[in-house]
Write an enzyme that holds these catalytic residues in place. Structure first.
Site: not given
Ligand code: AMP
Length: 397
Positions: A7, A89, A178, A206, A208, A237, A280, A382
Site C-alpha cells: 500500500n 492497493r 474504501h 476512519g 477517510g 475533508r 478522534f 483490507e
Molecule cells: P483509520 O483511518 O481507519 O486508521 O482511522 C483513524 C481514526 O481512527 C483516527 O481519527 C483515530 O483517532 C481513530 N482511532 C484509531 N485507533 C483508535 C483507538 N484505539 N481509539 C480511538 N480512536 C482510534
C-alpha cells in the site's frame, strides 16, 4: 503460497506478507518518510526492528523491505523468490476497472489516465507499482481497486444530476472508495448471519470515511463520489458541500480552484471544525476537557453518518444490519452512540454498556436481542482482501 501486499503513499510504503495456506500474516511494516529525509523502516517479522536508512525513492524502500524480509535474524523467508505474487492497493479504477487486474503496460497506462480521480493518492500508487515491478520483475503484480466493490451501483445511485452527455463523454459519475473494506465487512456480515439476502449498511469510519448500502451482498450506493471528497465529514475533508462554495472561496480568498480543492481535502473536516485535530482520540479528549468546538466536530461527524444511514435505509426499503468498522468505527464508542441513539423508530435497540466497553479486534454484536436491526462492530482487514484477490492471479504450483 506467499503473497506480498503493498500500500504505497506519497512518502510511505506499507507492506504485509501473507502465508495463504492459513491466511496468516508472516511479517508487516512500513517504510516511512521516503524522499523527505529522516526515513526509516519499521518491521515486525521474526522480531521487531526499526532501521534508520536513507530511502530517497520507493525503489530503495522496496529493496529495503525485501532485505529485511529475507534477513536471517528479522526476516521470515530465505529468498524473495518465495513470494508468488504482489498485490497493490489502488484507490481508483475509474470506468476501466470493475475488478482486480494484472499489472501490464496496458493496465498501467489506464491507471495513469485516471490519476485525476484521486489526485492525492494515485501518483503515489503508481510510484509504488513501478518500483515493485522494477525490483521484482519475475512475479505477477496485481491491481486491487478500492472502487471495484461499488461498480454494481445502479445508474440512479451512481450518476450525478448533470447533463447525461457530459457523463458519457467525460465519465463524470460517482465511483466511491474504501470498497476493499466495504467488501470485507459485507462478507464477514454475511458469514455472521449465515446468508447473503439482507440489507446492510457498512459504516467505514476512519480518517477517510464512507458508508455503503449493500443489498444481497452487492453495493447499491456509497457516500464517496467522483473522488473521495464527497459524502461524510472526515478527518480533514469537508464531505458534501454546495459547489458554489468553491466559486465563493476563489473570490473571497483569491485562491485558484486547485487551492480550494486542496483546502477542502486537507484543512476542513473535523480538523477544521474543531481547530484541534483530525484525530478522534484528540477530539474526544478535548471535548471531555470542555472544548465546545471539539464537541461540535464529533456531533457533526456523527450527525452526517446518522443522516446517511436514514437515506440508505430508505433507498434499500429497510435495513437488517448496520456494521461499524475502521479506526473510529471500531474504537470510538462516543461516535457510535451518537449515531445509534434515538433510532427506536426503526426498531433499533443496542446495549449502551457493551458499546462503551466494546472488546477490540473482534466482531461484536451491539444490538439487543429484541432489536429489529442488527448492529455489529466488525474489524476490517483490507490487506487480507488484497491478498485473496492477488492469489487468484498467482501461478498455481
Ligand atoms: P483509520 O483511518 O481507519 O486508521 O482511522 C483513524 C481514526 O481512527 C483516527 O481519527 C483515530 O483517532 C481513530 N482511532 C484509531 N485507533 C483508535 C483507538 N484505539 N481509539 C480511538 N480512536 C482510534
Amino acid at each position: 503460497m506467499k503473497i506480498l501486499v503493498i500500500n504505497a503513499g506519497s512518502s510511505s510504503l506499507k507492506y504485509r506478507l501473507f502465508e495463504m495456506e492459513n491466511e496468516s500474516v508472516l511479517a508487516k511494516g512500513v517504510a516511512d518518510r521516503i524522499g523527505i529525509g529522516n526515513s526509516f523502516l519499521k518491521h515486525t517479522g521474526k522480531k521487531e526492528i526499526t532501521i534508520d536508512k536513507n530511502l530517497p525513492t520507493h525503489e530503495e524502500a522496496i529493496r529495503e523491505v525485501l532485505q529485511v524480509l529475507t534477513d536471517p535474524e528479522y526476516g521470515v523467508i530465505k529468498s524473495a523468490d518465495e513470494i508468488s505474487a504482489v498485490g497493490h492497493r489502488v484507490v481508483a479504477g475509474g470506468e476501466y476497472f470493475t475488478e482486480s487486474a494484472l499489472v501490464t503496460d496496458d493496465t498501467r497506462e489506464k491507471i495513469r489516465d485516471i490519476i485525476e480521480l484521486a489526485p492525492l493518492h494515485m501518483p503515489a500508487c503508481l510510484m509504488g507499482i513501478d518500483a515493485c515491478r522494477k525490483v521484482m520483475p519475475e512475479v505477477p503484480h496485481v491491481l486491487v481497486f478500492d472502487t471495484s466493490f461499488h461498480s454494481t451501483m445502479p445508474d440512479v445511485a451512481k450518476l450525478y444530476g448533470i447533463d447525461y452527455d457530459d457523463y458519457k463523454e467525460l465519465k463524470i459519475r460517482r465511483y466511491g472508495a474504501h470498497g476493499i473494506s466495504h467488501q470485507y465487512v459485507s462478507q464477514e456480515a454475511a458469514k455472521i448471519i449465515g446468508r447473503k439476502d439482507f440489507n446492510l449498511i457498512v459504516c467505514h469510519l476512519g480518517n477517510g470515511a464512507s458508508l455503503s448500502a449493500v443489498k444481497n451482498g452487492k453495493c447499491v450506493d456509497t457516500s464517496m463520489g467522483f473522488t473521495p471528497l464527497e459524502g461524510l465529514i472526515m478527518g480533514t475533508r469537508s464531505g458534501d458541500i454546495d459547489p458554489s462554495v468553491v466559486q465563493y472561496l476563489t473570490h473571497k480568498k483569491g485562491w485558484d480552484v486547485s487551492q480550494v480543492i486542496s483546502y477542502l481535502n486537507k484543512s476542513c473536516g473535523v480538523k477544521g471544525i474543531s481547530g484541534v485535530s483530525s484525530d478522534f482520540r484528540d477530539l474526544i479528549a478535548s471535548a471531555n476537557a470542555g472544548n465546545a468546538r471539539a464537541e461540535l466536530a464529533i456531533d457533526m461527524f456523527s450527525y452526517r453518518v446518522k443522516k446517511y444511514i436514514g437515506a440508505y435505509a430508505a433507498a434499500m426499503d429497510g435495513v437488517d444490519m448496520i456494521a461499524f468498522t475502521a479506526g473510529i468505527g471500531e474504537n470510538t464508542p462516543e461516535v457510535r452512540s451518537r449515531v445509534l441513539d434515538n433510532m427506536e423508530y426503526i426498531g433499533l435497540k443496542y446495549d449502551k454498556e457493551l458499546n462503551a466497553n466494546c472488546p477490540r479486534g473482534e466482531a461484536v454484536k451491539l444490538s439487543t436481542d429484541d432489536s429489529s436491526v442488527l448492529v455489529y462492530v466488525i474489524p476490517t482487514n483490507e490487506e487480507l482482501v488484497i491478498a485473496r484477490e492477488t492469489l487468484r492471479f498467482a501461478p498455481k504450483k
